[in-house]
Design a protein around this motif. Structure first.
Motif, PDB file in Angstrom:
ATOM      1  N   TRP A   1      62.924  38.003  40.425  1.00  0.00           N
ATOM      2  CA  TRP A   1      61.781  37.268  40.349  1.00  0.00           C
ATOM      3  C   TRP A   1      60.638  37.705  39.145  1.00  0.00           C
ATOM      4  O   TRP A   1      59.881  37.115  38.856  1.00  0.00           O
ATOM      5  N   ASN A   2      61.342  38.752  38.343  1.00  0.00           N
ATOM      6  CA  ASN A   2      60.492  39.174  37.299  1.00  0.00           C
ATOM      7  C   ASN A   2      59.899  37.992  36.286  1.00  0.00           C
ATOM      8  O   ASN A   2      58.924  38.195  35.847  1.00  0.00           O
ATOM      9  N   ARG A   3      60.970  37.118  35.839  1.00  0.00           N
ATOM     10  CA  ARG A   3      60.647  36.122  34.810  1.00  0.00           C
ATOM     11  C   ARG A   3      59.458  35.051  35.362  1.00  0.00           C
ATOM     12  O   ARG A   3      58.428  34.981  34.802  1.00  0.00           O
ATOM     13  N   LEU A   4      59.778  34.794  36.728  1.00  0.00           N
ATOM     14  CA  LEU A   4      58.766  34.067  37.312  1.00  0.00           C
ATOM     15  C   LEU A   4      57.422  34.661  37.301  1.00  0.00           C
ATOM     16  O   LEU A   4      56.337  34.042  37.246  1.00  0.00           O
ATOM     17  N   ARG A   5      57.167  35.997  37.726  1.00  0.00           N
ATOM     18  CA  ARG A   5      56.038  36.369  38.057  1.00  0.00           C
ATOM     19  C   ARG A   5      55.334  36.598  36.784  1.00  0.00           C
ATOM     20  O   ARG A   5      54.098  36.642  37.111  1.00  0.00           O
ATOM     21  N   THR A   6      55.670  36.889  35.622  1.00  0.00           N
ATOM     22  CA  THR A   6      55.227  36.646  34.236  1.00  0.00           C
ATOM     23  C   THR A   6      54.388  35.519  34.142  1.00  0.00           C
ATOM     24  O   THR A   6      53.438  35.551  33.339  1.00  0.00           O
ATOM     25  N   CYS A   7      55.057  34.443  34.648  1.00  0.00           N
ATOM     26  CA  CYS A   7      54.173  33.071  34.489  1.00  0.00           C
ATOM     27  C   CYS A   7      53.215  32.950  35.413  1.00  0.00           C
ATOM     28  O   CYS A   7      52.388  31.746  35.386  1.00  0.00           O
ATOM     29  N   LEU A   8      52.864  33.823  36.333  1.00  0.00           N
ATOM     30  CA  LEU A   8      51.671  33.482  37.404  1.00  0.00           C
ATOM     31  C   LEU A   8      50.580  34.150  37.024  1.00  0.00           C
ATOM     32  O   LEU A   8      50.535  35.110  36.295  1.00  0.00           O
ATOM     33  N   SER A   9      49.325  33.507  37.248  1.00  0.00           N
ATOM     34  CA  SER A   9      48.042  33.919  36.973  1.00  0.00           C
ATOM     35  C   SER A   9      47.406  34.759  37.991  1.00  0.00           C
ATOM     36  O   SER A   9      46.314  35.247  38.181  1.00  0.00           O
ATOM     37  N   THR A  10      48.383  34.993  39.165  1.00  0.00           N
ATOM     38  CA  THR A  10      47.722  35.787  40.235  1.00  0.00           C
ATOM     39  C   THR A  10      48.622  36.935  40.454  1.00  0.00           C
ATOM     40  O   THR A  10      49.596  37.345  39.955  1.00  0.00           O
TER      41      THR A  10
END
Length: 250
Positions: free
Chosen positions: A16-25
């Motif tokens: 999930w690391n790559r996706l999590r960096t794209c989140l604002s939460t």
């Protein structure tokens, strides 16, 4: 609000690391026992034990919680959502077709579920130490559609503990998850849900919309993406999740 991510098999929380960096939460990625993490004493890696473990981890967090799962993580998320022992703001999953009563496990899952054959697979995979080998964990992941760099990284986490956890988990889910959880999978969940459907995912099937409808969840196709959608286009995945979460407040 905290987004909590649950990985699948054979993966770790790094998925999930790559996706999590794209989140604002704010977000947390759980690491399932046996998958790059130790197993508690007496933990036998069954589907129900993993559900209880996830619930225990969620109880340690401040809410509200938006729970997201991929692959086996998605199945665990759906089960947590139907049990209602954890207060969720929302939940999201992929491979929802696996929860259909008529679902038949894919070929590799059936191999893992077969005594002797599953152990032989584990041995040959562990012995193939060269990540360039098709028999190695990395080689098998590449063949299954994982981007090469990610596959090599994920393959480094594959060990005897993960192999035995995989076999035990799949053997606890015969003939399919509905056979065990079916009575709790036939009505809408209390928390709003989202079923993500990457249209090129070979491990999902045509029953995914029906399962979404049964659980009262929104259905969101991700056109042109496969099973590892969060690695292929993390920003697209983040946009889909954040739109779902934003709609909860509107």
């Amino acid at each position: 609000m905290t987004a909590v991510f649950v990985h699948g098999v054979p993966e770790t929380s790094h998925l999930w690391n790559r996706l999590r960096t794209c989140l604002s939460t704010d977000s947390v990625a759980l690491r399932l026992p046996g998958f790059g993490a130790s197993r508690p004493d007496g933990f036998e890696s069954t589907m129900d034990e993993y559900v209880q473990w996830v619930e225990g981890e969620l109880h340690k967090l401040d809410g509200p919680i938006d729970l997201v799962g991929h692959d086996w993580g998605g199945l665990l998320v759906a089960r947590v959502a139907t049990r209602s022992t954890v207060a969720l703001r929302s939940w999201a999953m992929d491979v929802a077709g696996i929860l259909h009563p008529d679902y038949a496990w894919h070929d590799i899952a059936q191999l893992w579920q077969t005594p002797g054959s599953g152990e032989a697979w584990a041995t040959s995979t562990l012995e193939a130490s060269d990540p360039g080998s098709a028999l190695s964990a990395a080689g098998q992941l590449i063949a299954a559609g994982v981007p090469e760099d990610d596959a090599r990284s994920m393959g480094e986490d594959f060990d005897l503990t993960m192999a035995s956890s995989i076999l035990a988990l799949y053997r606890s889910a015969t003939p399919n998850p509905f056979a065990h959880w079916g009575t709790e999978l036939t009505s809408p969940t209390t928390a709003p849900g989202l079923v993500i459907h990457p249209t090129l995912d070979p491990f999902d099937d045509a029953a995914s919309p029906a399962v979404a409808s049964t659980l009262g969840a929104r259905f969101e196709p991700l056109e042109g993406l496969g099973h590892w959608w969060m690695l292929e286009e993390p920003r697209t995945a983040a946009v889909a999740l954040e739109k779902f979460w934003a709609d909860l407040d509107s």
